[in-house]
Design a protein around this motif. Structure first.
Motif, PDB file in Angstrom:
ATOM      1  N   VAL A   1      42.960  35.805  37.435  1.00 48.29           N
ATOM      2  CA  VAL A   1      44.336  35.739  36.507  1.00 48.29           C
ATOM      3  C   VAL A   1      44.782  37.229  36.874  1.00 48.29           C
ATOM      4  N   VAL A   2      46.167  37.233  36.732  1.00 53.76           N
ATOM      5  CA  VAL A   2      47.040  38.394  36.793  1.00 53.76           C
ATOM      6  C   VAL A   2      47.663  38.606  35.460  1.00 53.76           C
ATOM      7  N   VAL A   3      47.254  39.571  34.874  1.00 52.84           N
ATOM      8  CA  VAL A   3      47.861  40.009  33.533  1.00 52.84           C
ATOM      9  C   VAL A   3      49.159  40.608  33.620  1.00 52.84           C
ATOM     10  N   ALA A   4      50.134  40.038  33.115  1.00 53.95           N
ATOM     11  CA  ALA A   4      51.385  40.813  33.135  1.00 53.95           C
ATOM     12  C   ALA A   4      51.872  41.324  31.722  1.00 53.95           C
TER      13      ALA A   4
ATOM     14  N   LYS B   1      40.186  45.958  33.382  1.00 55.07           N
ATOM     15  CA  LYS B   1      38.835  46.730  33.827  1.00 55.07           C
ATOM     16  C   LYS B   1      37.650  46.243  33.307  1.00 55.07           C
ATOM     17  N   GLU B   2      38.069  45.731  31.859  1.00 54.74           N
ATOM     18  CA  GLU B   2      36.926  44.996  31.146  1.00 54.74           C
ATOM     19  C   GLU B   2      36.427  43.782  31.739  1.00 54.74           C
ATOM     20  N   CYS B   3      37.444  43.059  32.303  1.00 56.25           N
ATOM     21  CA  CYS B   3      37.104  41.452  32.907  1.00 56.25           C
ATOM     22  C   CYS B   3      36.483  41.444  34.159  1.00 56.25           C
ATOM     23  N   GLY B   4      36.998  42.712  34.862  1.00 56.86           N
ATOM     24  CA  GLY B   4      36.306  42.607  36.269  1.00 56.86           C
ATOM     25  C   GLY B   4      37.148  42.421  37.463  1.00 56.86           C
TER      26      GLY B   4
ATOM     27  N   ARG C   1      43.601  41.307  37.454  1.00 61.51           N
ATOM     28  CA  ARG C   1      44.608  42.253  38.063  1.00 61.51           C
ATOM     29  C   ARG C   1      45.662  42.364  36.903  1.00 61.51           C
ATOM     30  N   PHE C   2      46.113  43.803  36.669  1.00 61.76           N
ATOM     31  CA  PHE C   2      47.283  43.979  35.907  1.00 61.76           C
ATOM     32  C   PHE C   2      48.551  44.162  36.584  1.00 61.76           C
TER      33      PHE C   2
END
Length: 266
Positions: A36-39, A51-54, A58-59
Motif C-alpha cells: 500500500v502507498v499512503v497518500a 514506518k510502523e507497518c513495515g 510507502r508514504f
C-alpha cells in the motif's frame, strides 16, 4: 477492447490514508496481502504509519487537489511496487458548519470541491490510465451519507459528496470495458476528526454525534474498521461483478429513522 486478465499484483493507493478511515483501510488491506502507498498531506502521520507497518507500505506526500501530484502519486506507486490494482480515493475535507444557508458565505467552496470532487475525479482518471493498459483493477471512491440524504449545514461538503456518487456511476460505465470496476462507499455516523473540523467546538460535535446515534436504527456506533471492511470487499476478488454501486455504511440511517415504540417490558 474487453480486458479479462487478472490485474497484476496486489498493490493499492489510499489517499487520506494517514488517519481515520484511511488508516483503518491501510491496515485492513495489509491483512489481505496488499502492498500500500499512503497518500496524505500530513507528512508526520503518514511517515509514522509507513514506518510502523513495515516494508509493504510507502508514504507519498500528496495534495489530491493538485492534478500533477496525483499523477506523480500513481507513477511513484508503479515504480515502487510494480503496478496498481486498487485505488481508494478517500481524502476529503469538510467546511465550516452553518446552521442556515442564510448565514452561508461559501468561502470554503473552492477547497472543498477541489479535494472532495476534483481529487476523486483525478485519482480515478490517473489510476484508470494505468489499469486500462495493465489488466484492469478496482477503484473505490469515498462519499458520505451527506451526499445521499439532504440536510442542513456544510452545504459545500454535502454537494461535493453527492457529486462523487454521480461521478462514480459515470466512471463505472466508462471504464467497464477495460475490466475496471468503480464503486462508492457512503459512510455516516462514524467517529473521525472530520466532523470536529467542521464545528465550532467539541461540544457541538458531541451533540451532533449523539443525535445521529439516537436516530439510526442499529443501536451500534460505527467504526473506521467497518468502512475498511467494505473497501476490502469492493477492492478484492469477491466483488468481480459489482460496479457502479453505492454502499451506505450508516447503521440504517438513510433507510429511515428508527420507529418510536414503547419501552420493552422484561
Amino acid at each position: 477492447m474487453m480486458m479479462t486478465e487478472e490485474p497484476p499484483g496486489r498493490v493499492a493507493v489510499v489517499t487520506g490514508g494517514a488517519a481515520g478511515l484511511g488508516r483503518a483501510t491501510v491496515e485492513r488491506l495489509l491483512e489481505d496481502g496488499f502492498r500500500v502507498v499512503v497518500a496524505d498531506l500530513d507528512r508526520d502521520s503518514g511517515e509514522s504509519l509507513a514506518k510502523e507497518c513495515g516494508p509493504d507500505v510507502r508514504f507519498r506526500h500528496t495534495d489530491v487537489a493538485v492534478a500533477e501530484q496525483v499523477r506523480s502519486l500513481v507513477g511513484f506507486t508503479v515504480a515502487e511496487f510494480g503496478g496498481l490494482r486498487l485505488m481508494v480515493n478517500n481524502a476529503g475535507v469538510s467546511g465550516s458548519m452553518r446552521m442556515s444557508i442564510l448565514d452561508e458565505d461559501f468561502a470554503d467552496f473552492q477547497r472543498v470541491f477541489a479535494v472532495n470532487l476534483l481529487g476523486v475525479m483525478t485519482g480515478t482518471r490517473e489510476a484508470a490510465r494505468h489499469m486500462a493498459e495493465n489488466g484492469g483493477g478496482a477503484i473505490v471512491n469515498i462519499s458520505s451519507v451527506g451526499g445521499v440524504q439532504a440536510g442542513p449545514g456544510v452545504l459545500s461538503y454535502r454537494a461535493s459528496k453527492a457529486a462523487v456518487i454521480h461521478f462514480t456511476k459515470c466512471a463505472a460505465l466508462d471504464l467497464a470495458e477495460y475490466g475496471i470496476r468503480v464503486n462508492c462507499l457512503a459512510p455516516g455516523g462514524i467517529p473521525t476528526r472530520l466532523l470536529a473540523s467542521a464545528t465550532a467546538d467539541d461540544e457541538m460535535a458531541k451533540r451532533i454525534r449523539a443525535h445521529m446515534a439516537a436516530t439510526q436504527p442499529l443501536p451500534r456506533v460505527g467504526t473506521p474498521q467497518d468502512v475498511a471492511e467494505a473497501v476490502a470487499y469492493l477492492g478484492g476478488d469477491r466483488s468481480l461483478h459489482l460496479t457502479g454501486t453505492v454502499l451506505t455504511i450508516d447503521g440504517g440511517a438513510t433507510a429511515g429513522q428508527k420507529p418510536l415504540r414503547p419501552a420493552r417490558v422484561p
